[in-house]
Enzyme design. Structure first.
Site, PDB file in Angstrom:
ATOM      1  CE  LYS A  44     -11.484   2.798   6.664  1.00 22.38           C
ATOM      2  NZ  LYS A  44     -11.128   3.956   5.863  1.00 22.38           N
ATOM      3  CG  ASP A 104      -2.266 -10.071  -0.901  1.00 22.28           C
ATOM      4  OD1 ASP A 104      -2.041 -10.820  -1.858  1.00 22.28           O
ATOM      5  OD2 ASP A 104      -1.749  -8.955  -0.783  1.00 22.28           O
ATOM      6  CE  LYS A 132      -4.892 -10.279  -5.095  1.00 26.12           C
ATOM      7  NZ  LYS A 132      -4.286  -8.942  -4.818  1.00 26.12           N
ATOM      8  CG  ASP A 160      -9.129   0.200  -0.072  1.00 28.95           C
ATOM      9  OD1 ASP A 160      -9.006  -0.953   0.391  1.00 28.95           O
ATOM     10  OD2 ASP A 160      -8.274   1.090   0.099  1.00 28.95           O
TER      11      ASP A 160
HETATM   12  P1  IMP Z   1      -2.540  -9.517   3.830  1.00 25.15           P
HETATM   13  O1  IMP Z   1      -2.090  -9.254   5.225  1.00 25.15           O
HETATM   14  O2  IMP Z   1      -1.440  -9.289   2.840  1.00 25.15           O
HETATM   15  O3  IMP Z   1      -3.199 -10.867   3.643  1.00 25.15           O
HETATM   16  O4  IMP Z   1      -3.562  -8.352   3.504  1.00 25.15           O
HETATM   17  C1  IMP Z   1      -4.904  -8.551   3.358  1.00 25.15           C
HETATM   18  C2  IMP Z   1      -5.564  -7.200   3.163  1.00 25.15           C
HETATM   19  O5  IMP Z   1      -4.919  -6.506   2.086  1.00 25.15           O
HETATM   20  C3  IMP Z   1      -6.982  -7.357   2.711  1.00 25.15           C
HETATM   21  O6  IMP Z   1      -7.868  -7.409   3.797  1.00 25.15           O
HETATM   22  C4  IMP Z   1      -7.185  -6.112   1.864  1.00 25.15           C
HETATM   23  O7  IMP Z   1      -7.556  -5.025   2.668  1.00 25.15           O
HETATM   24  C5  IMP Z   1      -5.837  -5.845   1.267  1.00 25.15           C
HETATM   25  N1  IMP Z   1      -5.734  -6.389  -0.102  1.00 25.15           N
HETATM   26  C6  IMP Z   1      -4.997  -7.438  -0.532  1.00 25.15           C
HETATM   27  N2  IMP Z   1      -5.145  -7.651  -1.844  1.00 25.15           N
HETATM   28  C7  IMP Z   1      -6.037  -6.724  -2.271  1.00 25.15           C
HETATM   29  C8  IMP Z   1      -6.639  -6.439  -3.555  1.00 25.15           C
HETATM   30  O8  IMP Z   1      -6.406  -7.084  -4.583  1.00 25.15           O
HETATM   31  N3  IMP Z   1      -7.514  -5.389  -3.557  1.00 25.15           N
HETATM   32  C9  IMP Z   1      -7.826  -4.655  -2.468  1.00 25.15           C
HETATM   33  N4  IMP Z   1      -7.295  -4.886  -1.262  1.00 25.15           N
HETATM   34  C10 IMP Z   1      -6.410  -5.911  -1.153  1.00 25.15           C
HETATM   35 MG    MG Z   2      -7.739  -2.577   2.123  1.00 27.55          MG
END
Ligand code: IMP
Ligand code: MG
Length: 180
Positions: A44, A104, A132, A160
């Site tokens: 979302k 992330d 990040k 969120d």
């Molecule tokens: P990844 O698979 O670890 O890259 O996850 C990405 C998802 O994690 C993003 O689309 C967010 O929904 C969530 N996410 C990662 N870091 C944050 C943060 O600092 N705040 C809020 N949601 C985050």
């Molecule tokens: Mg999220």
């Protein structure tokens, strides 16, 4: 207690975000001149960013959404990606632009890019508002990004914590006691 009492500091103001998103929209408009991309938002978290981004894009385009979950209530990725809502359009032959709130570990997008590639789009690019890079685990790079952010959990502008704070109009960091 009001929602903004939970915020320790503001990282990006509403005005800063708007300016950055407009820049991204202009960049995409230039790069896709003569094309008709389809924006695929990852729900979302994308919804606020995507609403602003597409209004800064001056091209014929479509939008679609996918919903995936890899995060539970906590602040670290489970590494497990589950598809909760799939595309409603056929993307074969299309120029796809995936819209993410924050990149992330990259686990979610790495999975999604593979999944969407199987449907034979002409191209796939990624736009994320936040990146990040220090936390990357999967080999994924954003083609367009707004800001690099440090390894801090941020909320607001669609992002969120435990499904709250998406409606904050700016990006902030929560007080430590909120995560406890
Ligand atoms: P990844 O698979 O670890 O890259 O996850 C990405 C998802 O994690 C993003 O689309 C967010 O929904 C969530 N996410 C990662 N870091 C944050 C943060 O600092 N705040 C809020 N949601 C985050
Ligand atoms: Mg999220």
């Amino acid at each position: 207690m009001s929602m903004i009492d939970d915020i320790e500091k503001v990282l990006f103001s509403q005005q800063e975000l708007q300016r950055k998103v407009n820049e991204l929209g202009e960049q995409i408009t230039r790069d896709y001149a003569g094309k008709e991309p389809i924006f695929v938002g990852v729900l979302k978290g994308c919804f606020v960013f995507m609403a602003d981004l597409m209004r800064a894009v001056n091209l014929p385009c479509q939008i679609d959404f996918m919903a995936v979950s890899s995060y539970g209530k906590g602040t670290t990725s489970s590494g497990n990606v589950q598809i909760n809502k799939d595309l409603s359009y056929d993307i074969a032959g299309r120029d796809v632009i995936i819209v993410e709130d924050i990149l992330d570990s990259g686990v979610t997008l790495n999975y999604l890019v593979g999944y969407l590639n199987n449907r034979n789009p002409r191209s796939i690019k990624i736009v994320t508002l936040f990146d990040k890079p220090a936390r990357r685990k999967a080999p994924i790079k954003a083609d367009y990004f707004g800001y690099e952010v440090p390894d801090e959990f941020i909320v607001g502008y669609g992002l969120d914590y435990a499904e709250k704070y998406r409606n904050l109009p700016y990006i902030g960091v929560l007080k430590p006691e909120i995560y406890a």
